[in-house]
Write a protein that holds these residues in place. Sequence first.
Motif, PDB file in Angstrom:
ATOM      1  N   LEU A 167      40.174  35.213  44.866  1.00 32.82           N
ATOM      2  CA  LEU A 167      39.141  34.319  44.331  1.00 32.82           C
ATOM      3  C   LEU A 167      38.664  33.400  45.445  1.00 32.82           C
ATOM      4  N   ASP A 168      37.397  33.123  45.423  1.00 33.19           N
ATOM      5  CA  ASP A 168      36.799  32.234  46.429  1.00 33.19           C
ATOM      6  C   ASP A 168      37.546  30.897  46.430  1.00 33.19           C
ATOM      7  N   ILE A 169      37.484  30.202  47.560  1.00 39.99           N
ATOM      8  CA  ILE A 169      38.227  28.935  47.703  1.00 39.99           C
ATOM      9  C   ILE A 169      37.936  27.976  46.551  1.00 39.99           C
ATOM     10  N   GLY A 170      38.995  27.483  45.943  1.00 40.66           N
ATOM     11  CA  GLY A 170      38.843  26.482  44.885  1.00 40.66           C
ATOM     12  C   GLY A 170      38.604  27.058  43.502  1.00 40.66           C
ATOM     13  N   MET A 171      38.475  28.382  43.385  1.00 39.61           N
ATOM     14  CA  MET A 171      38.173  28.990  42.083  1.00 39.61           C
ATOM     15  C   MET A 171      39.455  29.191  41.272  1.00 39.61           C
ATOM     16  N   SER A 172      39.451  28.712  40.039  1.00 42.70           N
ATOM     17  CA  SER A 172      40.620  28.890  39.180  1.00 42.70           C
ATOM     18  C   SER A 172      40.598  30.283  38.553  1.00 42.70           C
ATOM     19  N   GLY A 173      41.733  30.680  37.986  1.00 42.67           N
ATOM     20  CA  GLY A 173      41.811  31.961  37.291  1.00 42.67           C
ATOM     21  C   GLY A 173      40.776  32.057  36.183  1.00 42.67           C
ATOM     22  N   PHE A 207      51.207  38.366  32.703  1.00 40.79           N
ATOM     23  CA  PHE A 207      50.584  39.638  32.336  1.00 40.79           C
ATOM     24  C   PHE A 207      50.049  39.434  30.927  1.00 40.79           C
ATOM     25  N   CYS A 208      48.761  39.568  30.748  1.00 35.96           N
ATOM     26  CA  CYS A 208      48.192  39.235  29.443  1.00 35.96           C
ATOM     27  C   CYS A 208      46.801  39.836  29.273  1.00 35.96           C
ATOM     28  N   LYS A 209      46.231  39.608  28.120  1.00 34.11           N
ATOM     29  CA  LYS A 209      44.830  39.990  27.914  1.00 34.11           C
ATOM     30  C   LYS A 209      43.956  38.875  28.491  1.00 34.11           C
ATOM     31  N   ALA A 210      42.789  39.254  28.972  1.00 38.06           N
ATOM     32  CA  ALA A 210      41.915  38.278  29.640  1.00 38.06           C
ATOM     33  C   ALA A 210      41.714  37.027  28.793  1.00 38.06           C
ATOM     34  N   LYS A 211      41.585  37.219  27.470  1.00 35.41           N
ATOM     35  CA  LYS A 211      41.302  36.053  26.612  1.00 35.41           C
ATOM     36  C   LYS A 211      42.486  35.091  26.503  1.00 35.41           C
ATOM     37  N   GLU A 212      43.682  35.560  26.872  1.00 33.74           N
ATOM     38  CA  GLU A 212      44.865  34.713  26.689  1.00 33.74           C
ATOM     39  C   GLU A 212      45.135  33.732  27.820  1.00 33.74           C
ATOM     40  N   ILE A 213      44.477  33.872  28.956  1.00 31.39           N
ATOM     41  CA  ILE A 213      44.879  33.015  30.068  1.00 31.39           C
ATOM     42  C   ILE A 213      44.272  31.615  29.960  1.00 31.39           C
ATOM     43  N   LYS A 214      45.075  30.641  30.324  1.00 31.34           N
ATOM     44  CA  LYS A 214      44.557  29.281  30.477  1.00 31.34           C
ATOM     45  C   LYS A 214      45.431  28.545  31.479  1.00 31.34           C
ATOM     46  N   ASN A 215      44.804  27.631  32.169  1.00 30.54           N
ATOM     47  CA  ASN A 215      45.536  26.806  33.116  1.00 30.54           C
ATOM     48  C   ASN A 215      46.126  27.598  34.292  1.00 30.54           C
ATOM     49  N   PHE A 216      45.290  28.360  34.970  1.00 29.69           N
ATOM     50  CA  PHE A 216      45.696  29.045  36.189  1.00 29.69           C
ATOM     51  C   PHE A 216      44.855  28.515  37.349  1.00 29.69           C
ATOM     52  N   PRO A 217      45.283  27.358  37.882  1.00 30.55           N
ATOM     53  CA  PRO A 217      44.475  26.680  38.898  1.00 30.55           C
ATOM     54  C   PRO A 217      44.433  27.438  40.228  1.00 30.55           C
ATOM     55  N   SER A 218      43.530  27.046  41.068  1.00 29.17           N
ATOM     56  CA  SER A 218      43.404  27.575  42.426  1.00 29.17           C
ATOM     57  C   SER A 218      44.583  27.061  43.253  1.00 29.17           C
ATOM     58  N   PRO A 219      45.108  27.814  44.230  1.00 28.26           N
ATOM     59  CA  PRO A 219      44.754  29.192  44.579  1.00 28.26           C
ATOM     60  C   PRO A 219      45.329  30.189  43.581  1.00 28.26           C
ATOM     61  N   CYS A 220      44.512  31.165  43.273  1.00 25.10           N
ATOM     62  CA  CYS A 220      44.846  32.112  42.218  1.00 25.10           C
ATOM     63  C   CYS A 220      44.320  33.499  42.591  1.00 25.10           C
ATOM     64  N   VAL A 221      45.004  34.537  42.155  1.00 22.60           N
ATOM     65  CA  VAL A 221      44.477  35.899  42.295  1.00 22.60           C
ATOM     66  C   VAL A 221      44.546  36.580  40.934  1.00 22.60           C
ATOM     67  N   ILE A 222      43.690  37.567  40.765  1.00 26.21           N
ATOM     68  CA  ILE A 222      43.704  38.380  39.540  1.00 26.21           C
ATOM     69  C   ILE A 222      43.974  39.817  39.965  1.00 26.21           C
ATOM     70  N   ILE A 223      44.819  40.501  39.213  1.00 25.39           N
ATOM     71  CA  ILE A 223      45.065  41.912  39.510  1.00 25.39           C
ATOM     72  C   ILE A 223      44.681  42.741  38.299  1.00 25.39           C
ATOM     73  N   ILE A 224      43.875  43.770  38.545  1.00 31.65           N
ATOM     74  CA  ILE A 224      43.540  44.711  37.479  1.00 31.65           C
ATOM     75  C   ILE A 224      44.422  45.931  37.701  1.00 31.65           C
ATOM     76  N   PRO A 225      45.425  46.135  36.846  1.00 30.57           N
ATOM     77  CA  PRO A 225      46.343  47.253  37.082  1.00 30.57           C
ATOM     78  C   PRO A 225      45.648  48.595  36.910  1.00 30.57           C
ATOM     79  N   GLY A 226      46.060  49.554  37.714  1.00 34.40           N
ATOM     80  CA  GLY A 226      45.601  50.937  37.550  1.00 34.40           C
ATOM     81  C   GLY A 226      46.584  51.660  36.654  1.00 34.40           C
ATOM     82  N   LYS A 227      46.877  52.914  36.987  1.00 34.51           N
ATOM     83  CA  LYS A 227      47.839  53.685  36.193  1.00 34.51           C
ATOM     84  C   LYS A 227      49.234  53.128  36.465  1.00 34.51           C
ATOM     85  N   LEU A 228      49.972  52.822  35.414  1.00 31.82           N
ATOM     86  CA  LEU A 228      51.280  52.198  35.608  1.00 31.82           C
ATOM     87  C   LEU A 228      52.421  53.209  35.575  1.00 31.82           C
TER      88      LEU A 228
END
Lengths: 248, 248
Positions: A167-173, A207-228
């Motif tokens: 995520l760009d500098i300062g961007m929260s989850g 690990f959650c559904k996109a709608k469930e996240i809250k309070n993930f301040p910067s610095p933060c990364v998001i991972i979209i899992p592929g085949k598990l």
Amino acid sequence: MLKATIYFMLYLIGLGFDEKDITLKGIEAGKKCEKCYAELYTSDWKGDIKNIEKLIGKEIKILERSDLEENLDIWINEIKDYNTALFVPGDPLVATTHIAIVDQALRKGIKVKIIHAPSIISAIASCGLQIYKFGKTATIPWSGQVENVAKTIEFNKQHGLHTLLLLDIGMSGEQGLKILLSKNIITEDTDIIVASNLGRENEKILFCKAKEIKNFPSPCVIIIPGKLHFAEKEFLELLRCGNDRKRA
Amino acid sequence: MLKATIYFMLYLIGLGFDEKDITLKGIEAGKKCEKCYAELYTSDWKGDIKNIEKLIGKEIKILERSDLEENLDIWINEIKDYNTALFVPGDPLVATTHIAIVDQALRKGIKVKIIHAPSIISAIASCGLQIYKFGKTATIPWSGQVENVAKTIEFNKQHGLHTLLLLDIGMSGEQGLKILLSKNIITEDTDIIVASNLGRENEKILFCKAKEIKNFPSPCVIIIPGKLHFAEKEFLELLRCGNDRKRA
């Protein structure tokens, strides 16, 4: 008459995620240098540079992006007759803009040594996904121009690969996700991993559904899992929202 | 009556490439632990564990693969009532086999903390290639079974991505290339990057044709470049075989 060529050294020293991620090599190199600089604009480093100054026993001058980009020539001239340390967040050269510094230094006859440190690129293994199953990485920019992000996720997904989104500098989850959702790159029910402050005291991985996240301040990364792989799946369930067998 | 749950902590502490790649966090965590172990079988770590013992002021017991794989249960029982350090080469969890350790520990109510350190996964940025343009990673095994390696290189190449090839423990650059050549995955004229002892005193990086490499001892990685950005191209020429403006 013998003519000796003296080479000065430029050390690019990784600072990792905060002031205690510097390695013994980093401290040792800093102590050897007559000139010490730091740049803190390529990443959201969580530390106090004063503590690094204490470790090496020297003052560190903070450089701006313009010093190392538009005015790189001036800086290289300033350091060319000294052993110099340039402290940078994470592992040096992962910020691709630093390649130009190394390139210019070498062309001026200055030797360069990279002192490695923890980086988000390998630290994401903390999420339990196998590092060699990650495809290309992408960055979500503040501009909201995410055509490249969409393409990268789709491509990786098609081939079963995981996607690391920086995520760009300062961007929260939440802000990063909002961009992905508004462009229909993911839906509210997409399973994702969010990791805030990875490698720091206040690390938070979920690990959650996109709608469930809250309070993930910067610095933060998001991972979209592929085949598990089943081992990845099992581990991710331990990080699942609501599971109390959480990591420390 | 209030019932307090005491959680013990398992620290997985990265050792990086050699004994001076440990971070301040790693040393601090080691000092806190009542039991200290190390595994040195997942990677060719170049250091003396005695020096790590001196840093933390404690003895470190070296574990074998069988202790942490077949007999993991026994080890987890041994550590479950102590704060424990497990030192591992590189950045922990990049060796995917360690996920099972974390998984088991969490299921037994032990908290886990990962202390990151330099890893080959980000250190390869030293070669001047942009880290976000790497595709999937593969490992060349001693068995010579390289169908997966061939597929990964072809796939990445098709999409302009760079391929990082890790070499099995103890395998030199020449030995890795010999396997690739014998299976016609590359030719003698293929442009490659070889990096031996990355991040260590005797680091050696070369951009050359496969036939030109010699004396690239283990630990070593090979990179097959994908589509090169002009900045990558320019930088690689500095590492080109025969160019004397070499890195330190």
